[in-house]
Design an enzyme around this catalytic site. Structure first.
Site, PDB file in Angstrom:
ATOM      1  N   HIS A   1       8.984  -3.167  -1.054  1.00 11.54           N
ATOM      2  CA  HIS A   1       7.848  -2.770  -0.219  1.00 11.54           C
ATOM      3  C   HIS A   1       7.687  -1.257  -0.275  1.00 11.54           C
ATOM      4  O   HIS A   1       8.670  -0.511  -0.261  1.00 11.54           O
ATOM      5  CB  HIS A   1       8.102  -3.213   1.228  1.00 11.54           C
ATOM      6  CG  HIS A   1       7.023  -2.779   2.184  1.00 11.54           C
ATOM      7  ND1 HIS A   1       5.742  -3.262   2.128  1.00 11.54           N
ATOM      8  CD2 HIS A   1       7.054  -1.876   3.214  1.00 11.54           C
ATOM      9  CE1 HIS A   1       5.020  -2.694   3.089  1.00 11.54           C
ATOM     10  NE2 HIS A   1       5.789  -1.857   3.750  1.00 11.54           N
TER      11      HIS A   1
ATOM     12  N   CYS B   1       0.957  -3.190  -0.998  1.00  6.28           N
ATOM     13  CA  CYS B   1       1.488  -2.050  -0.250  1.00  6.28           C
ATOM     14  C   CYS B   1       1.523  -0.791  -1.111  1.00  6.28           C
ATOM     15  O   CYS B   1       1.347   0.324  -0.610  1.00  6.28           O
ATOM     16  CB  CYS B   1       2.885  -2.371   0.278  1.00  6.28           C
ATOM     17  SG  CYS B   1       4.025  -2.968  -0.996  1.00  6.28           S
TER      18      CYS B   1
END
EC number: 3.4.19.12
Length: 1354
Positions: free
Chosen positions: A483, A177
């Site tokens: 994330h 990510c």
């Protein structure tokens, strides 16, 4: 609905809406991952046309009608579902929908494109903030949401598809990510994208797969032109030199940005883009130190690509409220005074000085890193600071350039700018010198000759340093992991979007404010812990300058090579789309075939389009199985097959032109059955297999030849009786049904005689696939009880016989054999003549394996009739057993027996009469490839004077030793004094259940004969198995013991069974020794491999022992040395004598017997010291045993088992350090004696001695910052063997100190430095580490694509 209603002219939905049957439709939207778990329910009248169904669904979900498809089915499998026609007026009932039941539908993409979401004009509303999506997607199955993002009502229109946003997402490979966020930011930067498009790849100069700029070009083209929702980044990461494991490594997005920019600069050398990164992202600052007495200033110029901003100042509980505050703190100078004074070159002395940073030039693209990751010195691990920090949409940087600084006279540059500032930027070694810059700087030009011009230029630049925010890279999670996603403003429409991996959605300025972090309360010290973990981590601003602000290139403005690349990628995408369509309509099913020539079952996968006919599928299968030269095509067919039960379910007669999709029940991901490509001879015809039949494999048994024939397949029905089944089998095998005996094998070793004539096959336990044995003869065996019959015994042998491949040792066993037999005889001089006779007889009979087998085969034929006669006339049990098995005697046993050689056969009756010769042990847990005991240990033990016979005598009488002491058992330990009446032993492993003691207790068990089948024949192994290596193919009853199996192998190996080892070969050619002689071969299976190696096997009472060296003052105190063999009844001194040559040869340790000791090892802890006169006994020695070897500095202090040896270590609080370990030997368990010994050793007065017992495993490491308070110092006890000390054995760790010694006072800097050192030390030793994050792997980009080379940009 009654039939008369069908002719009514009044519309049913109006006239009969109340009483008309209704259809319950449950729709699942599978077009995106956020809605896949949602269900929409419509309860419609049965007469509703399909066209109206599509309209209702479109209205319900917010999609434009005609941009999606609906498929209908049972909801179990996509392949079973039917595509609905949205243009027809056919009613739901006519389309097959069921009234009163759930009808499952799936909403899917139309022609590979996502459904179009209705615009606001079309009637949908997505203005509410509750309908927008931002931030990390919730996990599947999660309930509710965080307070950051309100999502009370789910709306399909809130999640915008690519057709609405115009942007494509990036697929997260696993933990990439951070990469996706940076790539989307670079893609949305016009200046970077346009410059990348202008670079042209030269294929002749570099491999396109490993070209980072070319793969970025391809990715950007796909992001701009692809119709997919998201595209892969694997080609980009492959150009980085990464493999699939890198996808599982989580990295910092700022670190990736620096490494990627460095890699691009290397790749762009000698091109127009060589200085692109510096032109766009590089700024300059001055790091200065100014003397406050004379005004002299030393300085240096540093370049930066980003500005790191501290969230919370060091030592402060208050975080900066905004980016502006953090920037002011970044350039705030500090005063160097007191011990930190600066040495002034002009004053020639240390003076007070001002140290700080000044910005000289800001880049066109300004990157700010918010340093949210910090190190907590209290908990000694990384933390994330979630404090609130605001950032403006427009940032004026003119206030951070100091004009007054530019008016001051400058001195020569000083490379040593004094003490380093923690907040300063790194020096970029790859950038150009400041004096060589071109005229594009917005900052201050130091080369201007006129001070007025310089000040004028500064004023102009200050007014033009207005930046606008366009990218916010957000981190959600903790310091251990999380994330990343990006919020990016498009310069085309000024709209903000959330790029969250494959999901792209519109957001607003309010959503950006949610990334400030923090909570609504006051910003106290602990506010960070309770704040939201989703907050901004990197900010990217662009200078507002109409003359430089670029727009994205239009399609007609693309360079020619980009136009070609766009066309190429479009064609590839169309080809991929067509391939996906083919894949979606392809049936994939397992295919089996028994090769008609090789007679082996082959397996493959049949892939056939659902519209292909059975005939066409047969042709494909025929080619896949490569049967062109084995059998003609018209002698093959495909049948339905169950491979698990080996069951032919049905055949497809007359369906050659039927599509495979119809035959297989549609396209499915997995099928509950397989296909078999069945073959026949030209003179045969195929049998018809009907559903409901069961398959029976019939084996015909011949008692005369003692053979079991290969199976013949017969089809039967479960409702048939046993009598009917016998008649069916009789026709198939051509045997009389009247005398037929049928035995069903329901499972392994469960053989049931079917003797109830009228019982059905189902009642007897028949299933889909069955296995039976039939025998039809007039022999008297039919009259015997089934359990006593020869048929039962023959089938039992057949069921338990396995095929093994045995690799024989390559070397000639002659010398080894003579040596071992001579040593065996040396134990008893009276048997010397007999042993010599055995050697002479055995060596005289040394023949090849082929010769032994040839002679034995001839003898077998002449013995079969004799065995049958003995079976009829012999005595009870032995004669019965002997009639069932062929007599097998090996040539080795001929020497020991007086029977004639003519009666010896290869297939033998084995009677184990002396199991004491074969002592079993636990399976060795060390790989034989690393087993040092295989060679030198065995040869040393063989030459030892301690045979198993002499060792056994030690159990009954003490051994007179040279020192005049008697031998004693080690179990007479002082540990029993701590808990009298409680029996304690050394054995810390499992109970040794593998010895022969279970046979020794019962004379009956020992004397019972075991009759097991054994047959060996030479075998030609594969070419890769080694030249000259001999193999045996052995058929053996797996109920045979390992001891008996080794006896059978003696003639083929050429030595006694006690002088070779059996190693079982596992997958990947791993070999493990099998040493439990009383265990059977039940764990072996067909085609297992066995390797025979020469070397003495363990005798009765012997055990393999792992020897480790104890190094009490080394960082790693436990070091493996070697494997040795200890025997029950051996003294410790004898075992030390055995170890001396092995230590010298294998470990390079030249020791004398009095220079080292042996002691107990419990995991890593040193325990009982073994004295020389102690004897190893069964209750204190076991398999997989481990001992410590400790080299002594002087003479052995331990003389008696009543003594206790403890390891002491002095703690010096005034110096904050620990002394090395010293051993202290105590005569008793008295605390006073311990203090006296410690006082003598250290010189501390007795009354000032304080001690504490160490915690955990040896060496009981503890931080020097904790030891003074955390340990239980000076416990109030008078004896060591009571609670809380409970020191009853050697090896306990004792810390001691002088109670009058003051603890050193540490400054904050000293404490922090000591914390770092201690944390590093304790983590290396593996002790007292309370926090164990995943080990981070350095982020590297390999410019040559070779991960094994360190060509990275750090």
């Amino acid at each position: 609905m009654v039939p008369s209603e069908e002719n009514q002219l009044v519309p049913k939905e109006i006239e009969n809406a109340a009483d008309e049957p209704r259809v319950l439709c449950i729709i699942q939207d599978t077009t995106n991952s956020k809605t896949v778990n949602e269900r929409i329910t419509l309860n419609l009248p049965a007469s509703t046309p399909l066209r109206r169904l599509f309209e209702d669904v479109a209205s319900k979900v917010g999609y434009v009608n005609g941009t999606f498809d609906l498929v209908w089915g049972n909801g179990v499998n996509v392949a079973d579902m039917t595509l609905l026609d949205q243009t027809t007026d056919k009613s739901l009932l006519d389309a097959g929908f069921e009234v009163g039941k759930k009808n499952f539908l799936r909403l899917t993409d139309k022609d590979g494109e996502q459904p179009h979401v209705m615009s606001e004009e079309s009637g949908t509303t997505d203005d509410g903030s509750q309908d927008r999506f931002i931030g990390p997607l919730p996990r599947e199955g999660s309930v509710g949401c965080t307070n950051d993002y309100v999502c009370q009502n789910y709306s399909y229109s809130s999640f915008l598809s690519k057709s609405e946003t115009g942007y494509v997402g990036l697929v997260n490979q696993a933990m990439t990510c951070y990469l996706n966020s940076l790539l989307q930011t670079l893609f949305m930067t016009p200046e970077f994208r346009n410059a990348l498009y202008k670079w042209e790849f030269e294929e002749s100069e570099e491999d396109p797969v490993m070209s980072i700029p070319y793969q970025l070009q391809r990715l950007f083209v796909l992001l701009q032109t692809s119709k997919k929702r998201a595209i892969e980044t694997t080609d980009v990461t492959r150009s980085f030199g990464w493999d699939s494991s890198e996808a599982w490594q989580q990295h910092d997005v700022q670190e990736l940005c620096r490494v990627m920019f460095d890699a691009l600069e290397q790749k762009w050398k000698q091109t127009e883009q060589a200085d692109l990164i510096n032109q766009l992202y590089q700024g300059k600052l001055k790091d200065y130190v100014r003397c406050l007495e004379c005004g002299y200033e030393g300085w240096r110029i540093d370049t930066y690509l980003d500005i790191p901003l501290v969230i919370r100042p060091y030592g402060s509980n208050q975080a900066f409220a905004s980016v502006e505050e953090a920037l002011h703190a970044f350039i705030q100078p500090e005063i160097l005074d007191g011990p930190n004074q600066y040495f002034c070159e002009r004053c020639k002395k240390k003076c007070d000085a001002r140290k700080g940073l000044r910005f000289l030039h800001f880049p066109y693209l300004l990157t700010l890193q918010l340093k949210r990751f910090d190190f907590d010195y209290t908990t000694m691990h990384r933390i994330k600071l979630n404090d609130r920090m605001t950032f403006p949409e427009e940032l004026d940087m003119s206030t951070f350039i100091d004009v007054e600084d530019e008016k001051s006279p400058q001195t020569e540059s000083c490379t040593d700018s004094g003490a380093e500032n923690e907040g300063s930027c790194h020096s970029d070694q790859m950038s150009n010198d400041f004096s060589n810059d071109d005229g594009v700087d917005e900052g201050i030009c130091l080369e201007s000759n006129s001070g007025a011009e310089r000040i004028s230029k500064v004023g102009i630049e200050k007014n033009s340093l207005l930046y606008e925010l366009f990218s916010v890279m957000v981190h959600s999670g903790s310091a251990a992991g999380g994330h990343y996603y990006a919020c990016i403003k498009s310069f085309s429409d000024e709209q903000w979007y959330s790029f969250n991996d494959q999901h792209v959605s519109k957001i607003t300025q309010e959503d950006i404010k949610k990334t400030y972090g923090g909570s609504s309360g006051s910003r106290g010290y602990y506010s960070s812990a309770f704040a939201s973990s989703t907050n901004a981590y990197m900010l990217i601003y662009r200078l507002k300058d109409p003359t430089r602000n670029a727009k994205f290139l239009e399609v007609n403005e693309y360079p020619e090579h980009i136009k070609q690349l766009v066309q190429k990628e479009k064609e590839l995408e169309e080809q991929e789309k067509r391939q996906r369509e083919i894949e979606r309509n392809t049936c994939k099913i397992k295919l089996f075939c028994m090769h008609p020539v090789k007679q082996i079952m082959m397996e493959n996968k049949l892939e056939v389009h659902k519209d292909k006919t059975l005939k066409e599928a047969l042709e494909i299968a025929y080619k896949i199985m490569d049967l062109e030269e084995a059998v003609p095509l018209d002698c093959c067919r495909l049948v339905k097959y169950d491979e698990f039960h080996d069951y032919l379910e049905r055949s497809y007669e007359g369906q050659e032109d039927t599509p495979m999709g119809l035959l297989l029940g549609g396209v499915k991901s997995t099928y509950m059955f397989d296909l078999l490509l069945e073959t026949r001879r030209p003179d045969q015809i195929f049998q018809c297999y009907k559903p409901g039949e069961v398959m029976v494999k019939v084996h015909v048994v011949d008692l005369k030849t003692e053979s079991v024939a290969p199976p013949i397949s017969v089809r039967a029905y479960l409702n048939q009786t046993v009598t009917e089944f016998k008649q069916l089998v009789s026709k198939a095998v051509r045997l009389p049904a009247e005398t037929m005996r049928v035995v069903l094998e329901r499972c392994y070793n469960d053989l049931r005689l079917l003797n109830v004539a009228n019982k059905t096959l189902k009642a007897e336990g028949f299933f889909r696939s069955n296995k039976v044995f039939v025998e039809s003869s007039e022999s008297s065996d039919r009259q015997m009880a089934y359990a006593d019959s020869y048929l039962w015994k023959l089938l039992g042998r057949h069921a338990n016989t396995i095929r093994l491949y045995v690799s024989l040792p390559e070397q000639s066993p002659g010398s080894q054999f003579k040596r071992t037999v001579n040593q065996k005889a040396s134990g008893d001089s009276g048997n010397l003549d007999e042993a010599c006779a055995r050697v002479k007889g055995l060596t005289g009979n040394m023949r090849s394996v082929e010769a032994i087998l040839e002679e034995s085969t001839e003898k077998l034929k002449s013995l079969s009739l004799q065995q049958e006669q003995e079976g009829d006339n012999g005595d009870s049990s032995k004669s019965t057993e002997a009639s069932d098995f062929e007599n097998i005697e090996s040539p080795l046993n001929e020497v020991d027996s007086l029977a004639s050689a003519e009666n010896r056969e290869l297939e033998n009756q084995i009677q184990i009469s002396d199991p004491e010769n074969f002592q079993s042990e636990e399976r060795s847990d060390s790989d034989v490839n690393n087993d040092r005991s295989t060679s030198s240990v065995d040869s040393d033990i063989l030459s030892s004077s301690h045979s198993s016979d002499t060792l056994c005598n030690v159990d009954n009488a003490p051994i007179p030793l040279a020192n005049g002491l008697d031998s004693h058992s080690i179990t007479s330990s002082r540990r029993s004094k701590a808990n009298e009446g409680k029996k304690e032993t050394w054995d810390t492993a499992e109970d040794d259940s593998g010895t022969d003691s279970e046979y020794d207790e019962s004379g009956k068990s020992r004397g019972e004969a075991q009759y097991m089948y054994f047959k060996a024949e030479p075998y030609a192994a594969d070419e890769g198995s080694g030249e000259g290596q001999k193999w045996l193919m052995v058929h053996v009853d797996k109920r045979i013991t390992l001891s008996a199996f080794k006896q059978h192998l003696e003639p083929f190996v050429g030595v006694l069974s006690s002088h070779f080892k059996v190693f079982r070969v596992y997958a990947s050619n791993q070999e493990f020794e099998s040493v439990r002689l009383n265990e059977t071969l039940s764990s072996f299976s067909d085609d297992n491999k066995i390797t025979i190696r020469l070397g003495r096997a363990l005798k009765k009472g012997e055990y393999r022992v792992k020897v480790y060296q104890l190094l009490i003052n080394e960082p790693e105190p436990c070091k493996f040395l070697l494997d040795a063999i200890f025997a029950k009844g051996m003294t410790v001194r004898q075992s030390k004598e055995e170890l001396l040559p092995q230590l010298r040869e294998q470990c390079g340790l030249d020791l004398t017997i009095d220079r080292f000791r042996l002691r107990k090892k419990t995991w890593k802890n040193p325990g009982t010291v073994f004295l020389d006169y102690h004897v190893y006994e069964e209750d204190n020695i076991s398999s997989n045993w481990e001992v410590f070897l400790e080299i002594l500095d002087g003479a052995e202090k331990m003389k008696s088992m009543s003594q206790i040896a403890v390891l002491s270590r002095r703690w010096r609080p005034s110096e904050m350090k620990l002394d090395p370990f010293q051993e202290v030997v105590l005569e008793s368990s008295s605390v006073d004696e311990l203090k006296e010994k410690l006082s003598e050793t250290s010189g501390i007065p007795l009354e000032y001695i304080e001690f504490a017992k160490g915690r955990g495993t040896f060496p009981c490491d503890i931080s020097v910052l904790e030891i003074h308070q955390d340990l239980d110092w000076n416990p109030k006890v008078s004896a060591l063997n009571v609670w809380p000390l409970y020191i009853c054995d050697d090896g306990a760790v004792i810390f001691y100190r002088d109670k009058t010694e003051e603890l050193m006072e540490l400054t904050d800097e000293q404490r922090n430095e000591l914390m770092k050192k201690e944390s590093s030390r304790l983590q290396k030793t593996g002790h007292r580490v309370t926090y164990s994050p995943r080990k981070e792997k350095a982020l590297k980009i390999y410019l040559d694509g070779a991960p094994n080379k360190e060509l990275t940009q750090d």
